[in-house]
Design a protein around this motif. Structure first.
Motif, PDB file in Angstrom:
ATOM      1  N   THR A  95      11.793  13.809  -4.593  1.00  0.00           N
ATOM      2  CA  THR A  95      11.570  12.874  -5.672  1.00  0.00           C
ATOM      3  C   THR A  95      13.336  12.699  -5.858  1.00  0.00           C
ATOM      4  O   THR A  95      14.000  13.689  -5.628  1.00  0.00           O
ATOM      5  N   ASN A 107       9.820   3.040  -4.311  1.00  0.00           N
ATOM      6  CA  ASN A 107       8.713   3.184  -5.293  1.00  0.00           C
ATOM      7  C   ASN A 107       7.747   2.540  -4.687  1.00  0.00           C
ATOM      8  O   ASN A 107       6.314   2.514  -4.922  1.00  0.00           O
ATOM      9  N   ALA A 108       7.944   1.310  -3.812  1.00  0.00           N
ATOM     10  CA  ALA A 108       6.874   0.385  -3.454  1.00  0.00           C
ATOM     11  C   ALA A 108       6.183   1.057  -2.242  1.00  0.00           C
ATOM     12  O   ALA A 108       4.950   0.976  -2.265  1.00  0.00           O
ATOM     13  N   ARG A 109       6.759   2.110  -1.623  1.00  0.00           N
ATOM     14  CA  ARG A 109       6.299   3.088  -0.488  1.00  0.00           C
ATOM     15  C   ARG A 109       5.770   4.354  -1.413  1.00  0.00           C
ATOM     16  O   ARG A 109       4.548   4.674  -0.761  1.00  0.00           O
ATOM     17  N   PHE A 110       6.102   4.879  -2.031  1.00  0.00           N
ATOM     18  CA  PHE A 110       5.842   6.211  -2.791  1.00  0.00           C
ATOM     19  C   PHE A 110       6.248   6.218  -4.206  1.00  0.00           C
ATOM     20  O   PHE A 110       7.095   6.309  -4.707  1.00  0.00           O
ATOM     21  N   ASP A 111       4.976   5.643  -4.833  1.00  0.00           N
ATOM     22  CA  ASP A 111       5.196   5.510  -6.384  1.00  0.00           C
ATOM     23  C   ASP A 111       5.807   6.558  -7.019  1.00  0.00           C
ATOM     24  O   ASP A 111       5.402   7.559  -7.012  1.00  0.00           O
ATOM     25  N   GLY A 112       6.571   6.161  -7.937  1.00  0.00           N
ATOM     26  CA  GLY A 112       7.213   7.538  -8.883  1.00  0.00           C
ATOM     27  C   GLY A 112       8.296   8.481  -8.184  1.00  0.00           C
ATOM     28  O   GLY A 112       8.750   9.213  -8.912  1.00  0.00           O
ATOM     29  N   SER A 113       8.671   8.001  -7.001  1.00  0.00           N
ATOM     30  CA  SER A 113       9.613   8.833  -6.147  1.00  0.00           C
ATOM     31  C   SER A 113      11.217   8.691  -6.419  1.00  0.00           C
ATOM     32  O   SER A 113      12.044   9.702  -6.085  1.00  0.00           O
ATOM     33  N   ALA A 153      13.712   0.487  -6.033  1.00  0.00           N
ATOM     34  CA  ALA A 153      12.505  -0.216  -6.030  1.00  0.00           C
ATOM     35  C   ALA A 153      11.784  -0.259  -4.581  1.00  0.00           C
ATOM     36  O   ALA A 153      10.549  -0.487  -4.677  1.00  0.00           O
ATOM     37  N   THR A 204       0.717  -1.219  -0.003  1.00  0.00           N
ATOM     38  CA  THR A 204      -0.086   0.124  -0.151  1.00  0.00           C
ATOM     39  C   THR A 204       0.991   1.304  -0.103  1.00  0.00           C
ATOM     40  O   THR A 204       1.869   1.189   0.779  1.00  0.00           O
ATOM     41  N   GLN A 205       0.627   2.420  -0.642  1.00  0.00           N
ATOM     42  CA  GLN A 205       1.229   3.350  -1.050  1.00  0.00           C
ATOM     43  C   GLN A 205       0.895   4.172   0.413  1.00  0.00           C
ATOM     44  O   GLN A 205      -0.377   4.120   0.842  1.00  0.00           O
TER      45      GLN A 205
END
Length: 265
Positions: A38, A57-63, A54, A2-3
């Motif tokens: 970012t 990004n699993a925690r904060f997508d696209g970061s 990875a 979950t983000q």
């Protein structure tokens, strides 16, 4: 996964961290991502940087974005900064974190190969990073450079000549950059961070000297530290968050000592 929600201390900041795959860099990346930045994560260990990206990004997508990077090579700096600026949409924070310890040896046994390797990784990388990131940082309007030096750049120790010299160079070079940017009105601040012993692989030679006994090595290393402990990567990471944020907007050319009181004596 979950983000997760994020803090706002670094909201809108676009940061490049060198040496990101290791202990300090990894901690910085997680704390900075948690506060809204970012990230461009670079390391000569490209797989390690990709793994870290990875995780984030699993925690904060696209970061987070990852890049292989030899910080001693000018052409690598040019390629990485171009890619990071394209992926992040600009650059407002540069964290020059990549570094090595070098040999523990007295001057008469100092190999010039090791001397030059330590200066290249610890000093040349900072010069190249500042050089090639500067135009992008200035374009950001409010930008920050954080150079990771060491207590060893302020206080010498026997057998650490190459490392002492390299970290002292980073300390004074930071002040030069800070003054140049301030006088030119570039809107770029530059500060150095000076940790004492931190629980990262850079302590491995000291453990080896203690016959592989980590507790014994740590006991020896903390004798001169009033707080009587080895530092944690997060002790440095939170300082970097502060210096990267607008909370420190009136701080430039400073050195922050993360040393448990060692240099206060």
């Amino acid at each position: 996964m979950t983000q997760q929600s994020r803090g706002a201390r670094l909201a809108g900041k676009k940061a490049l961290i060198t040496g990101a795959a290791g202990g300090l860099g990894r901690a910085m990346a997680h704390r900075m991502a948690e506060q809204g930045a970012t990230l461009a994560l670079t390391d000569i260990n490209e797989a390690g940087a990709a793994e870290l990206a990875a995780e984030i990004n699993a925690r904060f997508d696209g970061s987070a974005f990852a890049y292989g990077h030899d910080v001693t090579r000018e052409d690598d700096w040019q390629k990485v900064i171009a890619a990071a600026v394209a992926d992040l949409g600009g650059l407002s924070v540069l964290v020059n974190n990549a570094g090595i310890g070098g040999e523990l040896t007295f001057v008469e046994a100092q190999s010039m190969e090791d001397w030059h390797r330590v200066q290249a990784v610890n000093v040349d990388s900072v010069v190249l990073g500042c050089k090639h990131a500067m135009a992008h940082l200035a374009a950001a309007g409010e930008a920050s450079i954080v150079n990771i030096s060491s207590i060893a750049g302020l206080a010498a120790a026997p057998g650490m000549g190459a490392y002492n010299a390299s970290k002292a160079a980073v300390w004074l070079y930071t002040k030069t950059i800070a003054l140049e940017c301030a006088k030119a009105g570039k809107g770029v601040r530059c500060n150095s961070v000076h940790p004492v012993f931190i629980k990262t692989p850079i302590l491995d030679p000291f453990v080896a000297m203690a016959g592989g006994d980590e507790a014994k090595a740590h006991e020896r290393l903390t004798r001169g530290i009033p707080l009587k402990r080895i530092g944690e990567p997060d002790d440095v990471a939170w300082c970097v968050v502060y210096l990267a944020s607008d909370e420190s907007r009136f701080i430039t050319g400073a050195e922050i000592r993360i040393d448990g009181g060692m240099t206060a004596q």
